[in-house]
Motif scaffolding. Structure first.
Motif: not given
Length: 366
Positions: A161-166, A201
């Motif tokens: 989440t911190d890395m904004k991974a998709k 997700e």
């Protein structure tokens, strides 16, 4: 490792002594301390020094200190992942007259054979850290290992989440298939990750166990994973040794620090990997608490007293409930590495030497 959990560490010891089966023993005033003697005698068999440094740097140290403080005779040896040596050590300890035998099994089959033999000789038994499935240990002392896995799953999720991974592809390096703890860890982290796979997700990638927690095999396995899934975006590694193996592979492709990797044990290497940004988190298990609880329990049993417990763990193969002492694990990120240092599990001197000094300063390690 099996489902059915009902409830549910600073100066290093020289590792050179762990290259062969290690022994650490003490005899107060020359008393034999045998089962029929006036003093308790406690035997401890550690599993190896390769799967995790903790067995020699932490467990041996803290158990020795606790036994010495209590003035009891003890013998601590390391089987170095040799099942035959494990059984030989156990036989020698039983013959020497230990009142209590504490073991960290190499697998449940070997562990059960040793526990059953000890029981037949009237020796009290404790499973330390790893539950022997189908075994006969009277007590079990460990951590809430499902909770350890849950912290790992939550940690990986936080880092992604911190890395904004998709929709990252997640690779999983499970612990040894013969270690019941590895199944419990997996139960914990899969409980966090499976719903994310189901919702889309995250994408479930390669998932494999690493025999004997071996770093060389983990390195090969992860290389194969990365070949089959070049876009792996996260690694759930069940401990720091496996995590470091994955990081070494990622480093070859200049992807270290870009793919979050979990761990467990909070040793020097794992914490240094967190400082460099190559590992996103680890799980700290305060081994001193575990060792102290085991020593108190073993001393009580050696004196013929009943031990105090705080939990019950189900052995699904033995179909029995084992009185247990379970300690609580803690998630460690760069922001709270200081907690591990403050606890004395590692020292600033060993953690912050050389190129890590500046990183420690940046992280506020003191």
């Amino acid at each position: 490792m099996r489902k059915g959990f009902l409830l549910l560490a600073a100066a290093s010891v020289a590792l050179a002594s762990s290259l062969t089966a290690c022994s650490d023993s003490s005899s107060d005033d020359g008393d034999s301390g045998s089962g029929s003697g006036s003093k308790p005698k406690i035997g401890v068999i550690l599993p190896d020094s390769k799967s995790s440094p903790r067995w020699e740097t932490a467990d041996r140290k803290y158990l020795s200190e606790a036994f010495k403080a209590a003035g009891v005779e003890y013998d601590i040896q390391n089987a170095q992942n040799d099942k035959q040596e494990f059984q030989t050590i156990a036989d020698q300890m039983i013959t020497s007259g230990v009142n209590v035998l504490v073991i960290v099994n190499l697998d449940s089959g070997t562990g059960k054979a040793v526990l059953d033999k000890a029981k037949a000789q009237g020796v009290a038994t404790i499973d330390y850290d790893r539950l022997t499935l189908g075994g006969s240990a009277q007590y079990y002392v460990s951590f809430d290992n499902v909770a350890v896995g849950k912290l790992q799953g939550e940690g990986l999720s936080k880092c992604l989440t911190d890395m904004k991974a998709k929709k990252p592809i997640i690779a999983t390096l499970n612990g040894s298939p013969t270690d019941n703890n590895a199944t419990l860890f997996a139960e914990g982290y899969n409980g966090v990750l499976d719903p994310k796979y189901k919702s889309g997700e995250y994408v479930k990638g390669p998932d494999q166990s690493v025999p004997d927690w071996d770093s060389a095999q983990a390195n090969t396995i992860f290389e194969q994973m990365l070949t089959s899934q070049p876009k792996i975006g996260g690694v759930l590694a069940a401990n720091d040794t496996l995590g470091n193996a994955a990081i070494a592979v990622l480093r070859k492709q200049n992807r270290n620090g870009h793919v979050p990797v979990t761990g467990q044990d909070a040793g020097v290497q794992g914490l240094q990997n967190i400082l460099t940004g190559d590992q996103c988190m680890t799980v700290y298990k305060a081994v001193k608490k575990e060792a102290d609880a085991t020593a108190r329990l073993a001393i009580s049993l050696a004196k013929g007293e009943k031990g105090d417990t705080n939990a019950t763990v189900e052995d699904p193969e033995g179909k029995r409930k084992v009185p247990s002492v379970l300690e609580t694990p803690v998630a460690i990120y760069k922001e709270n590495i200081q907690d591990v240092v403050d606890d004395g599990f590692v020292t600033k001197e060993e953690l912050c030497k050389g190129k890590y000094a500046a990183l420690c300063t940046q992280a506020g390690i003191k």
